[in-house]
Design a protein around this motif. Structure first.
Motif, short mmCIF file in Angstrom:
data_model
loop_
_atom_site.label_atom_id
_atom_site.label_comp_id
_atom_site.label_asym_id
_atom_site.label_seq_id
_atom_site.Cartn_x
_atom_site.Cartn_y
_atom_site.Cartn_z
N ALA A 275 1.23 -7.55 22.02
CA ALA A 275 2.00 -6.67 22.89
C ALA A 275 1.88 -5.22 22.44
O ALA A 275 1.92 -4.30 23.27
CB ALA A 275 3.46 -7.09 22.91
N LEU A 276 1.72 -5.00 21.14
CA LEU A 276 1.76 -3.64 20.59
C LEU A 276 0.94 -3.60 19.32
O LEU A 276 0.99 -4.52 18.50
CB LEU A 276 3.22 -3.26 20.28
N ILE A 277 0.17 -2.52 19.15
CA ILE A 277 -0.50 -2.23 17.89
C ILE A 277 0.03 -0.90 17.38
O ILE A 277 -0.17 0.14 18.01
CB ILE A 277 -2.03 -2.16 18.06
N MET A 278 0.73 -0.94 16.26
CA MET A 278 1.23 0.28 15.61
C MET A 278 0.19 0.70 14.58
O MET A 278 0.06 0.07 13.53
CB MET A 278 2.59 0.02 14.97
N GLY A 279 -0.58 1.74 14.89
CA GLY A 279 -1.75 2.07 14.10
C GLY A 279 -1.59 3.28 13.22
O GLY A 279 -0.64 4.05 13.32
N GLY A 280 -2.60 3.46 12.35
CA GLY A 280 -2.71 4.61 11.48
C GLY A 280 -4.15 5.04 11.37
O GLY A 280 -4.99 4.65 12.17
N HIS A 281 -4.45 5.85 10.38
CA HIS A 281 -5.77 6.35 10.02
C HIS A 281 -6.08 7.69 10.69
O HIS A 281 -6.37 8.65 10.00
CB HIS A 281 -6.87 5.33 10.30
N GLU A 282 -6.07 7.76 12.01
CA GLU A 282 -6.15 9.08 12.64
C GLU A 282 -4.83 9.82 12.38
O GLU A 282 -3.78 9.19 12.28
CB GLU A 282 -6.39 8.96 14.15
N HIS A 283 -4.90 11.11 12.31
CA HIS A 283 -3.73 11.90 11.91
C HIS A 283 -3.09 12.63 13.08
O HIS A 283 -2.13 13.39 12.88
CB HIS A 283 -4.10 12.89 10.81
N ASP A 284 -3.61 12.44 14.27
CA ASP A 284 -3.05 13.08 15.46
C ASP A 284 -2.43 12.01 16.35
O ASP A 284 -2.97 10.91 16.48
CB ASP A 284 -4.13 13.83 16.24
N ASN A 285 -1.31 12.37 16.99
CA ASN A 285 -0.64 11.38 17.83
C ASN A 285 -1.50 11.00 19.02
O ASN A 285 -2.23 11.83 19.58
CB ASN A 285 0.73 11.89 18.27
N MET A 286 -1.42 9.74 19.41
CA MET A 286 -2.16 9.23 20.57
C MET A 286 -1.53 7.93 21.02
O MET A 286 -0.87 7.23 20.25
CB MET A 286 -3.64 9.00 20.21
N HIS A 288 -2.68 4.62 23.75
CA HIS A 288 -3.67 4.01 24.64
C HIS A 288 -3.13 2.67 25.10
O HIS A 288 -2.25 2.08 24.48
CB HIS A 288 -5.01 3.82 23.92
N ARG A 289 -3.71 2.20 26.16
CA ARG A 289 -3.40 0.85 26.62
C ARG A 289 -4.72 0.13 26.91
O ARG A 289 -5.58 0.65 27.63
CB ARG A 289 -2.53 0.88 27.88
N VAL A 290 -4.86 -1.04 26.33
CA VAL A 290 -6.00 -1.92 26.60
C VAL A 290 -5.44 -3.20 27.18
O VAL A 290 -4.78 -3.97 26.47
CB VAL A 290 -6.82 -2.20 25.32
N GLY A 291 -5.66 -3.43 28.46
CA GLY A 291 -5.01 -4.56 29.12
C GLY A 291 -3.51 -4.35 29.08
O GLY A 291 -3.00 -3.33 29.51
N ASN A 292 -2.80 -5.31 28.50
CA ASN A 292 -1.34 -5.21 28.37
C ASN A 292 -0.91 -4.75 26.99
O ASN A 292 0.29 -4.72 26.68
CB ASN A 292 -0.69 -6.56 28.69
N THR A 293 -1.87 -4.39 26.14
CA THR A 293 -1.56 -4.00 24.76
C THR A 293 -1.41 -2.50 24.63
O THR A 293 -2.31 -1.74 25.00
CB THR A 293 -2.65 -4.49 23.80
N VAL A 294 -0.29 -2.06 24.09
CA VAL A 294 -0.06 -0.64 23.80
C VAL A 294 -0.55 -0.35 22.38
O VAL A 294 -0.23 -1.09 21.44
CB VAL A 294 1.43 -0.29 23.93
#
Length: 539
Positions: A275-286, A288-294
């Motif tokens: 349902a959700l991917i809470m990511g890191g590594h890039e340092h700028d906010n962003m 995206h949605r892939v299918g139903n995944t935020v």
């Protein structure tokens, strides 16, 4: 600080073997008692069909709401830009505000927080702090869950283990393992006389009245930066395996990741049930949605945070995700308790720098124009600070044709302005490191520069001086670069180690590297900060 919260249930790490879901092993006597109990239960249900369990799993028509507060890539405990943005004390305030709105609030940090930082380089009692300040502040801010970022492995094995043991928050990882003399094992955490393995996932057990909701959380890390004591397996395979273990045990699954955005998007394609991917590594906010995944990432150094308000509909089995980017600015007051901890660490750091001979407050120069070290700028385009560093490097080595430094060496995430001191340069370039003079062929130099352009938005984006691209050709000192010609390049020792992303080919033993000059212990080129200070003094 470590408290028991019945709304949170972490899988028993001591009973997990790598990615294997724990199921209790029953003795013969226990199995007999279990069968007897089951018979009584069946009879009870037949006699009293109208009876219902007091605790039911998400079977009410009323949606269950909960909140995730997401941070990523936090290197500084104190606010930036003159105290106006960021700071872990503001994170603590925001967390408390969210808890008042919904007691089912959980705070996540998606990797990269133990290194690098100015305070982390300080020695106390003969040992470098190496992230101890960050763990202490995160403990006081009541962070709940974290995973590994690539910079966690900048620490040596002993220091990383110490930071794990000091953590009062929970670590999760499905693909990071400890390379021991007995083979690969999950990293462990020792607390209060107990040693537990870091699990591949955690399960939140959220209870609302008679309703019960179980949310699985898996975590993965990108495969860069693997020192000898670390082994990082394929994040996609690890995530798929862990998801398969989780999906029938919980109502929904989310991911905590430290991957490049392209990898996060691929993860969402491979596991559309996330349902959700809470990511890191890039340092700028962003977002995206892939299918139903935020997929969401906040700005580094807690300049912003993502607030995910989730709502689970038991009737449909749907988990709705409403994500809001929250700027952490002066509208959020500093939490007094956490701010006091931050100031305590700053005081220790300043005292240690003075003992090492750094004249922290004596001005080096006064800038007429601010030098831009903000990550949103320096990782995406040439900035006057990045160009100044590259130019300083070139001018430090007589005969050099150009200067090159990776933007990730600059960790200021701020602008330098007005009166500049030695401490400002330490803040800007906490890694330090040597400036080498490397003779290389034009073909290799071109390959390096093109890789730098591909790294736009990342720490591997290059800041250069004496180089320019026109159309599809590179020019050096105003002349078109020739593939077979030899050029003298002033470059950081880190870049020549092959450890930068997409630049693994750049090593001193590359056949197109013709010579390498390493500065001596008394040479100014021994530390890039000395090189920059000398350059600024002349301006």
């Amino acid at each position: 600080m470590l408290s028991l919260d019945l709304d949170k249930l972490v899988v028993d790490r001591s009973r997990m073997q790598e990615n294997t879901y724990f199921r209790p092993q029953l003795t013969k006597t226990t199995r007999m008692h279990t069968r007897t109990a089951c018979l009584y239960l069946v009879l009870f249900l037949l006699l009293f069909p109208a009876c219902k369990s007091r605790l039911q799993t998400a079977n009410s028509s009323r949606p269950i709401q909960f909140t995730f507060l997401q941070l990523n890539d936090v290197y500084e405990i104190a606010p930036l830009e003159g105290g106006s943005v960021g700071g872990m004390a503001r994170v603590a305030t925001l967390r408390k505000q969210l808890l008042k709105e919904n007691p089912h609030t959980y705070t996540f940090l998606a990797g990269d927080f133990l290194n690098p930082s100015v305070i982390g380089t300080v020695k106390l009692d003969g040992q470098r702090i190496q992230g101890a300040h960050m763990v202490d502040v995160m403990n006081h801010a009541d962070v709940d869950y974290v995973t590994f970022g690539n910079h966690e492995f900048d620490l040596n094995e002993t220091n990383l283990q110490a930071r794990l043991d000091e953590s009062e928050f929970e670590w999760i990882s499905a693909n990071v393992f400890h390379q021991t003399e007995n083979g690969l094992r999950p990293f462990t955490i020792s607390r209060n006389g107990h040693t537990d393995s870091i699990p591949a996932y955690a399960i939140l057990d959220i209870r609302q009245g008679e309703q019960r909701l179980r949310i699985g959380i898996l975590a993965v890390t990108l495969t860069t930066n693997q020192p000898s004591y670390v082994s990082i397996s394929d994040p996609f395979q690890a995530a798929e395996k862990t998801y398969a273990l989780l999906k029938d045990e919980v109502d929904a699954v989310v991911a905590l990741s430290h991957l490049a955005i392209e990898e996060d998007q691929e993860l969402a394609r491979r596991i559309p049930g996330l349902a959700l991917i809470m990511g890191g590594h890039e340092h700028d906010n962003m977002i995206h949605r892939v299918g139903n995944t935020v997929i969401a990432k906040a700005d580094a150094n807690a300049k912003s945070a993502y607030i995910h308000q989730l709502e689970y509909d038991a009737a449909t089995g749907e988990l709705k995700v409403n994500s809001t980017l929250k700027k952490l600015d002066e509208s959020l007051p500093l939490d007094p308790e956490v701010d006091q901890v931050v100031k305590g660490w700053e005081a220790k750091a300043y005292a240690a720098f003075r003992q090492q001979g750094f004249d922290l407050n004596t001005p080096i120069t006064t800038l007429k124009v601010p030098l831009d070290g903000r990550e949103a700028s320096i990782r995406n385009q040439p900035t006057n600070l990045g160009v100044a560093i590259a130019r300083a490097m070139k001018e430090a080595w007589p005969g050099a044709h150009c200067g090159i430094v990776n933007s990730g060496s600059v960790r200021l995430d701020d602008q330098l302005s007005g009166s500049i001191t030695e401490f400002d340069l330490i803040r800007a370039l906490p890694f330090g490191g040597k400036v080498l003079k490397v003779e290389m062929k034009g073909s290799l130099l071109t390959r390096l520069l093109e890789a730098g352009l591909q790294n736009k938005g990342k720490g591997g984006y290059l800041q250069v001086y004496g180089l320019e691209k026109k159309g599809d050709k590179w020019f050096i000192d105003g002349k078109e670069m020739q593939a077979d010609a030899a050029y003298q390049v002033a470059i950081s020792d880190f870049l020549m180690s092959g450890r930068e992303e997409n630049m693994e080919f750049l090593r001193t033993d590359h056949p197109d590297v013709l010579s390498v000059i390493v500065p001596g212990s008394e040479d100014i080129q021994r530390d890039i900060r000395l090189v920059l200070a000398e350059y600024l003094k002349k301006q």
